[in-house]
Design an enzyme around this catalytic site. Sequence first.
Site, short mmCIF file in Angstrom:
data_model
loop_
_atom_site.label_atom_id
_atom_site.label_comp_id
_atom_site.label_asym_id
_atom_site.label_seq_id
_atom_site.Cartn_x
_atom_site.Cartn_y
_atom_site.Cartn_z
N GLY A 258 39.28 40.94 76.33
CA GLY A 258 38.62 41.19 77.60
C GLY A 258 37.67 40.42 78.10
N HIS A 259 37.18 40.56 79.19
CA HIS A 259 36.20 39.82 80.00
C HIS A 259 34.73 39.84 79.23
CE1 HIS A 259 35.41 44.03 81.49
NE2 HIS A 259 34.10 43.45 81.75
N ASN A 260 34.16 38.59 79.18
CA ASN A 260 32.80 38.42 78.75
C ASN A 260 32.66 38.37 77.40
OD1 ASN A 260 32.01 38.66 81.57
ND2 ASN A 260 31.03 40.49 81.46
N GLY A 278 32.60 42.34 76.79
CA GLY A 278 31.01 42.14 76.48
C GLY A 278 30.72 42.16 75.04
#
Length: 367
Positions: A258-260, A278
């Site tokens: 996923g993102h980050n 994250g």
Amino acid sequence: MMYTLSQIAQTLGRPVEGDGTIRFARVAEPAAAGPGDLALAMSPAYAEALHAGQARVAVLWEGADWRAMGLEGAILVPRARLAMAGITAALDPGPRMNVGLHPTAIVEDGAQIGEGAAIGPFVVIAAGARIGARARIAGHVTVAEEAVIGDDALLMQGVRIGARVRIGDRFIAQPGVVIGGDGFSFVTPEESGVEKARRTLGDQGEITQQKWTRIHSLGSVRIGDDVEVGANSTIDRGTVADTVIGRGTKIDNLVMIGHNNRVGEDCLLCGQVGLAGGSTIGDRVVLAGKVGVSDNITIGNDVVAGGGTEIYSRVRDGEVIMGSPAVKMETNMAMYRALRRLPRALEQLSELRRAVAGMTGGKRDDD
């Protein structure tokens, strides 16, 4: 293509035993190997199978008596799987791609193609993208605007590289990989039921309607040298900063990052691993199949997580964990053993309660 035993020995950095000039066309399992094959029997467990075959040459375990096995030549190796890596690398021809630009490929103005690159059919390379020297790009690949792909990359059929993605040298992407898709990030105008449940550990309070508003991904994805990504895996771009995959990391099929997220160097992420947004993953971390990692946590260096582990909180350097929720592997195994004993323990408890009831005239302790 034909190979000699000496060529393979040189690749492995091992001496040749016997006749190194013997040629073979392929490798085979010991029992199925014919006179024109190189038998792979790198453990004593394969000795009997080797006698059942017809191989003239073989790769054997260190200390094996190759003459007694009726062989004419052999290579003795101390570490079987490491030898397998060298042998398969030497014999794998890779995909056949012609250097140059296929007539059906589309390269937009401003895109740069490195010397010796092979661009296959129906490939689309957008404006501002840069493809490194000797890159091989198979059919139906899309490289979006301003993406950068390093030297000696291999992108298999149907790979999608998003805008502004930065990828290092010797990158390998198997069919269907998507790198740089939008992150899964949404918000509601008021505190959502999810936020309430998380804050209160389960109480959503009054249930109200809510509509989701997208938080767009302005960052991209940055990938180091010598990274491999398996078929149909996805890496989302970051919201503001880039999602990062460190040098030398290997990602299996059907992995979702996923993102980050920030994944360190030389990690192994096995099939169906999922990383929520994250989180920070250290160097040399191994996540076995179906491991799930919650959002915004830190996993230290050299962590090993067994298959199906669900990680909800910080993991310290060097820990070996397993289970849901994740605990130390030795603790998980003790819990599992206790769980298996639970039905018998309950039967024993029931028997004990009946015995006590009989001794007290049928009255229970709490009567």
